[in-house]
Structures are given as structure tokens and as C-alpha cells.
Write a protein that holds these residues in place. Structure first.
Motif, mmCIF file in Angstrom:
data_model
loop_
_atom_site.group_PDB
_atom_site.id
_atom_site.type_symbol
_atom_site.label_atom_id
_atom_site.label_comp_id
_atom_site.label_asym_id
_atom_site.label_seq_id
_atom_site.Cartn_x
_atom_site.Cartn_y
_atom_site.Cartn_z
ATOM 1 N N MET A 1 0.840 -1.178 -0.118
ATOM 2 C CA MET A 1 -0.067 -0.232 0.047
ATOM 3 C C MET A 1 1.024 1.229 0.177
ATOM 4 S SD MET A 1 -3.144 0.829 2.356
ATOM 5 C CE MET A 1 -2.923 -0.757 3.320
ATOM 6 N N LYS A 2 0.409 2.395 -0.654
ATOM 7 C CA LYS A 2 1.134 3.558 -0.782
ATOM 8 C C LYS A 2 0.408 4.764 0.076
ATOM 9 C CE LYS A 2 4.364 2.268 -3.608
ATOM 10 N NZ LYS A 2 5.827 2.237 -3.371
ATOM 11 N N TYR A 3 1.177 5.822 0.017
ATOM 12 C CA TYR A 3 0.696 7.040 0.569
ATOM 13 C C TYR A 3 1.094 8.037 -0.148
ATOM 14 C CZ TYR A 3 4.698 8.308 3.429
ATOM 15 O OH TYR A 3 6.103 8.605 3.622
ATOM 16 N N LEU A 4 0.723 9.288 -0.342
ATOM 17 C CA LEU A 4 1.198 10.631 -0.737
ATOM 18 C C LEU A 4 0.642 11.668 -0.102
ATOM 19 C CD1 LEU A 4 -0.706 12.217 -2.979
ATOM 20 C CD2 LEU A 4 -0.038 10.463 -4.418
ATOM 21 N N VAL A 5 1.482 12.856 -0.002
ATOM 22 C CA VAL A 5 1.069 14.167 0.687
ATOM 23 C C VAL A 5 1.313 15.127 -0.396
ATOM 24 C CG1 VAL A 5 0.945 15.592 2.436
ATOM 25 C CG2 VAL A 5 1.411 13.235 2.826
ATOM 26 N N TYR A 6 0.300 16.171 -0.742
ATOM 27 C CA TYR A 6 0.846 17.032 -1.494
ATOM 28 C C TYR A 6 -0.050 18.581 -1.032
ATOM 29 C CZ TYR A 6 -4.306 17.504 -3.209
ATOM 30 O OH TYR A 6 -5.555 17.593 -3.367
ATOM 31 N N ILE A 7 0.593 19.499 -1.652
ATOM 32 C CA ILE A 7 0.125 20.789 -0.977
ATOM 33 C C ILE A 7 -0.185 21.529 -2.341
ATOM 34 C CG2 ILE A 7 2.418 21.644 -0.838
ATOM 35 C CD1 ILE A 7 1.425 23.623 1.468
ATOM 36 N N MET B 1 4.881 16.507 -1.523
ATOM 37 C CA MET B 1 5.735 16.894 -0.512
ATOM 38 C C MET B 1 6.392 15.585 -0.013
ATOM 39 S SD MET B 1 3.305 19.203 1.949
ATOM 40 C CE MET B 1 4.367 19.392 3.374
ATOM 41 N N THR B 2 5.340 14.435 -0.068
ATOM 42 C CA THR B 2 6.338 13.091 0.493
ATOM 43 C C THR B 2 5.341 11.959 -0.070
ATOM 44 O OG1 THR B 2 7.211 11.820 2.282
ATOM 45 C CG2 THR B 2 4.940 12.963 2.561
ATOM 46 N N GLU B 3 5.918 11.029 -0.540
ATOM 47 C CA GLU B 3 5.256 9.737 -0.626
ATOM 48 C C GLU B 3 5.971 8.511 -0.303
ATOM 49 O OE1 GLU B 3 6.798 9.962 -5.220
ATOM 50 O OE2 GLU B 3 4.945 9.062 -4.996
ATOM 51 N N GLY B 4 5.224 7.253 -0.076
ATOM 52 C CA GLY B 4 5.972 6.222 0.313
ATOM 53 C C GLY B 4 5.083 4.909 0.578
ATOM 54 N N THR B 5 5.571 3.962 1.248
ATOM 55 C CA THR B 5 5.120 2.615 1.262
ATOM 56 C C THR B 5 4.370 2.440 2.735
ATOM 57 O OG1 THR B 5 6.314 1.508 -0.507
ATOM 58 C CG2 THR B 5 5.269 0.162 1.130
ATOM 59 N N ILE B 6 3.423 1.950 2.922
ATOM 60 C CA ILE B 6 2.921 1.762 4.353
ATOM 61 C C ILE B 6 2.320 0.454 4.460
ATOM 62 C CG2 ILE B 6 2.448 4.086 5.130
ATOM 63 C CD1 ILE B 6 -0.646 3.702 4.220
ATOM 64 N N THR B 7 2.282 -0.238 5.580
ATOM 65 C CA THR B 7 1.880 -1.500 6.002
ATOM 66 C C THR B 7 0.367 -1.496 6.323
ATOM 67 O OG1 THR B 7 2.857 -1.666 8.010
ATOM 68 C CG2 THR B 7 4.057 -2.439 6.448
ATOM 69 N N GLU B 8 0.169 -0.500 7.002
ATOM 70 C CA GLU B 8 -1.262 -0.093 7.385
ATOM 71 C C GLU B 8 -1.731 1.197 7.106
ATOM 72 O OE1 GLU B 8 -1.557 0.150 12.294
ATOM 73 O OE2 GLU B 8 -0.609 -1.667 11.412
ATOM 74 N N ARG B 9 -2.805 1.489 7.073
ATOM 75 C CA ARG B 9 -3.350 2.791 6.823
ATOM 76 C C ARG B 9 -3.382 3.773 8.076
ATOM 77 N NH1 ARG B 9 -6.987 3.105 2.121
ATOM 78 N NH2 ARG B 9 -7.313 0.934 1.350
ATOM 79 N N ASN B 10 -3.052 4.949 7.871
ATOM 80 C CA ASN B 10 -3.052 5.916 9.038
ATOM 81 C C ASN B 10 -4.239 6.657 9.256
ATOM 82 O OD1 ASN B 10 -0.008 6.271 9.694
ATOM 83 N ND2 ASN B 10 0.065 6.676 7.524
ATOM 84 N N PHE B 11 -5.220 6.584 8.035
ATOM 85 C CA PHE B 11 -6.669 6.904 8.388
ATOM 86 C C PHE B 11 -7.352 6.000 7.712
ATOM 87 C CE2 PHE B 11 -3.360 10.262 7.532
ATOM 88 C CZ PHE B 11 -3.520 11.061 8.454
#
Length: 139
Positions: A1-7, A76-86
Motif C-alpha cells: 500500500m502507498k501514501y502521498l501528501v501534496y500541497i 511533499m512526500t510519498e512512500g509505502t505503508i503496511t497499514e493505513r494511518n486514516f
């Protein structure tokens, strides 16, 4: 699973009806694509975190990049996660301002020169989670 943050910067200051339309559409699309996350809006600036499977995330981010309601999109950032933060938020939302965000140790003011290379830049998710945990948000 992936995540990304943008502004990004809003094309114009958005009113409550415009923000509600964005929120309703985002929640519907995120439900269909099994994405979760949070959107903050304040003073004409969006900060959003999205998480989900790579293909759905890439498709959604490409759609966001084409949306003319904002400009100057910076990942701003992106990456791989093992479980969701939200995990329970199809799209948490809060209209906020810089003073609210500045109360967190991990906050990096985007007006600070070189903020993307700032030593706290890996703490972006931490800042958003802390903000979410300490503020009443629409989810």
C-alpha cells in the motif's frame, strides 16, 4: 500500500459550498477506489494525504493534478505503508489556518524557503495525524 501528501494553492478563495462539493466528490471517488485520507484547507492552500493501492492512488493523483480549482501542486512526500494511518476516513476534512497548524512541533510552514528539504519533512504524516487527533474534523 502507498501514501502521498501534496500541497497546492487554490485558484481562488473557496466558499463553503465549493468546499462541500469537493468533499462530497472526494468521498464518493475515494470509496469507489478504496482510498482513505485527509484534506486540510485554509487561507487558499490545500494539504492532502491519500493512502491506498498504488494504481488507484496514481489514478486519483493524476486526476487531482488536472483539477483547475488549484495550481502549483507540490508532492511533499510519498512512500509505502503496511497499514493505513486514516483507515476509517474516506476523506477527513478541516478548514483551518496556519496558526492552528503551527501549534504542532512537526509543522513546517510552506512559506519557509526550502521547506520541502527541511529536516522535519519525514514527519509530514506525523503532523497530519497529530492534527487529526487533536481537532474535530468532518469524516
Amino acid at each position: 500500500m502507498k501514501y502521498l501528501v501534496y500541497i497546492s494553492t487554490a485558484s481562488h478563495l473557496l466558499n463553503e459550498d465549493e468546499l462541500l462539493e469537493i468533499l462530497q466528490t472526494s468521498r464518493k471517488n475515494n470509496e469507489e477506489n478504496n482510498l482513505t485520507g485527509m484534506l486540510l484547507y485554509g487561507e487558499g492552500v490545500f494539504i492532502q494525504v491519500l493512502e491506498g493501492e498504488e494504481d488507484a492512488l496514481a489514478k486519483t493523483y493524476h486526476s487531482i493534478e488536472r483539477d483547475d480549482r488549484h495550481r502549483s501542486i507540490l508532492k511533499m512526500t510519498e512512500g509505502t505503508i503496511t497499514e493505513r494511518n486514516f483507515p476509517d476516513w474516506r476523506m477527513g476534512f478541516k478548514s483551518t489556518n496556519a496558526d492552528d497548524l503551527a501549534t504542532f512541533d512537526t509543522y513546517i510552514n510552506p512559506r519557509t524557503p526550502g521547506f520541502l528539504g527541511h529536516e522535519k519533512s519525514n514527519a509530514v504524516i506525523g503532523m497530519l495525524k497529530t492534527f487529526a487527533n487533536n481537532n474535530r474534523m468532518s469524516v
